[in-house]
Write an enzyme that holds these catalytic residues in place. Structure first.
Site, mmCIF file in Angstrom:
data_model
loop_
_atom_site.group_PDB
_atom_site.id
_atom_site.type_symbol
_atom_site.label_atom_id
_atom_site.label_comp_id
_atom_site.label_asym_id
_atom_site.label_seq_id
_atom_site.Cartn_x
_atom_site.Cartn_y
_atom_site.Cartn_z
ATOM 1 C CD GLU A 117 35.201 -10.713 96.913
ATOM 2 O OE1 GLU A 117 35.894 -11.460 97.627
ATOM 3 O OE2 GLU A 117 35.147 -9.486 97.049
ATOM 4 C CG HIS A 118 31.801 -9.790 101.244
ATOM 5 N ND1 HIS A 118 32.412 -8.847 100.464
ATOM 6 C CD2 HIS A 118 32.315 -9.633 102.494
ATOM 7 C CE1 HIS A 118 33.252 -8.142 101.199
ATOM 8 N NE2 HIS A 118 33.212 -8.593 102.438
ATOM 9 C CD GLU A 194 35.408 -6.824 104.398
ATOM 10 O OE1 GLU A 194 35.029 -6.268 103.340
ATOM 11 O OE2 GLU A 194 35.753 -8.014 104.451
#
Length: 503
Positions: A117-118, A194
């Protein structure tokens, strides 16, 4: 880029929320927008005119229920589904929802969905990174994406006239990942950063712990971000294998809301998604393993922290189970509280009023997190170390009261709160589009507001007691806590509060 940035949304849903953002530690990239308001000047009208104007322009709740636009759904030859709701708006939101998440991962590749997804908006084989960003910026569009334990979504808000371009860009991003080695290494560092930020959000940490203990030994115990070890070692081959295994047409939904034509959307889907594969290698269709619930606890004592963060949950139903409505009504009866709320002792819910009166906690919120075949129904609170036991006593006592002696007046008020919550989910094209995408994946169709209202109307005090007793009364809870926990009662004490000897 200016059109895209990252934030971590709060895991905790409102007491009546039934939506996609139901996964602990979900990772979300959301593009913000600036809300503008026009101030209308002019002379003031007399109060009588205001009253007439309001009566003439305000539709009743019953009228709204039956005047909402219909959601149309079409399935392409390869199993790819297209769903849309048309409204007269100059903007639209369109996106691709996939039945893919960390639950489909294993110990070795945990975190691969988040990694993919990144990389989705970092360039494709057709559009290198900078070209991709410039093209989206030139449209004035906003790109969004998120990953949870069972869902992944990529969506865009743009002008309605740019719908063909938006669908083409999304199709390119989902099907043609560039997966350049340099970009993979760059995002690897972003993901590791993150993870450090996640460790600083104690609510996210607590809910990750709650999943770890409640679903220990199963796929739902895994975090969305994965482990630090996997983030450092996942290779391009791992990403390619995962995409080829799980990104299949029957597990995708193209959803749109706003100024869109369903026929045009279907034509665009045929053009850009018609060739998405639907067959699995060696017919090895991935099947979700059952994730058993285990009553247990995790405590991470850290006396250096000023407040304790605690979550307690029992096993709840899956998405399609009709009992969810009853549990949401129960959550509306319990209510939520934060130290910054007004109202004080005069709040309508008993527990928030008691929290103010006895200074029990800093915040309190019930939740109902659903997955395909299971769920977590419980509450989360933040309290001073000397008030942990009192907060548990109040919350578990409220659960027992709902299971045994809830009143019709409380149920009536909670049902109205829940109706308001469902109605608020129709505010804006993005919220509607997200609801459509998740509903089609979870239920196979879009459940209308009128149907939700009919289900809510069926709830009464007697049926609510039966359903809550089924899931809560005398059940073993899962508990996760972080902070100064010296005064927290042991598990056996908390388990004994899940029933009353008088019943």
């Amino acid at each position: 880029p200016s059109f895209l940035w990252r934030r971590r949304p709060s895991f905790l849903p409102a007491c009546g929320t039934v939506g996609a953002k139901m996964a602990a530690s979900s990772v979300c990239r959301v593009a913000g927008s600036v809300a503008s308001r026009a101030l209308l000047g002019g002379s003031r009208s007399p109060p009588a005119f205001w009253s007439l104007t309001r009566r003439a322009s305000t539709a009743s709740y019953a009228q709204v229920l039956h005047s909402l636009p219909e959601t149309e759904i079409t399935t392409l030859d390869n199993g790819f589904r297209v769903a849309s709701e048309q409204s007269d708006q100059p903007t639209c939101t369109v996106g691709v929802w996939l039945d893919v998440g960390s639950r489909y991962e294993n110990e070795k590749n945990n975190g691969v969905t988040n990694f993919v997804e990144h990389l989705a908006f970092k360039g494709t084989k057709k559009r290198p990174g900078t070209a991709f960003e410039k093209e989206v910026e030139s449209m004035g569009a906003h790109l969004n994406s998120y990953t949870s334990r069972e869902k992944t979504a990529f969506f865009m808000k743009a002008l309605s006239k740019d719908l063909p371009k938006a669908v083409e860009i999304l199709a390119d991003a989902v099907q043609n990942f560039s997966l350049e080695d340099s970009q993979i290494e760059k995002e690897r560092n972003v993901i590791l950063q993150e993870m450090k930020e996640t460790d600083g959000s104690l609510s996210d940490v607590v809910f990750d712990y709650l999943h770890t203990t409640a679903y220990q030994g199963t796929a739902l115990s895994q975090t969305v971000e994965g482990t630090t070890k996997n983030a450092k070692t996942l290779s391009r081959a791992d990403l390619v294998e995962y995409i080829e295994t799980h990104f299949k047409a029957p597990r995708m939904v193209l959803a749109a809301a706003g100024g869109v034509s369903h026929k045009e959307l279907v034509d665009l889907a045929n053009q850009h998604f018609g060739k998405v594969p639907y067959q699995y290698k060696d017919d090895a269709v991935p099947i979700l393993p059952r994730c058993r619930f285990t009553g247990s606890e995790i405590r991470f004592r850290d006396d250096a922290l000023p407040l304790a963060h605690v979550a307690l949950a029992v096993e709840g139903p899956g998405w399609a189970n009709p009992d969810n409505i009853y549990l949401l009504v129960a959550n509306a009866i319990i209510g939520r509280y934060d130290l910054t709320f007004g109202g004080g002792k005069n709040q309508s819910c008993r527990l928030p009023a008691a929290a103010v009166d006895g200074e029990l906690c800093q915040s309190f919120q019930p939740f109902n997190t659903c997955y395909s075949d299971t769920g977590l129904f419980g509450f989360y609170f933040v309290a001073d170390k000397m008030n942990i036991e009192d907060t548990f006593y109040g919350a578990q006592g409220e659960w027992m009261r709902i299971c045994t002696s809830v009143t019709e007046s409380e149920v009536k008020r909670a049902k109205n709160v829940l109706r308001s919550t469902f109605a608020s989910m129709l505010d804006g094209t993005t919220a509607v589009c997200e609801t459509i995408g998740n509903h089609v994946l979870n239920y196979g169709r879009r459940i209308s507001l009128a149907e939700w209202d009919a289900r809510i109307s069926e709830v009464d005090a007697s049926s609510l007691q039966k359903v809550c007793s089924k899931y809560v009364y005398d059940k073993c809870p899962a508990i996760a806590a972080v902070g100064p926990l010296e005064a927290m009662p042991d598990y056996n004490r908390l388990r004994s509060a899940m029933y009353w000897l008088r019943f």
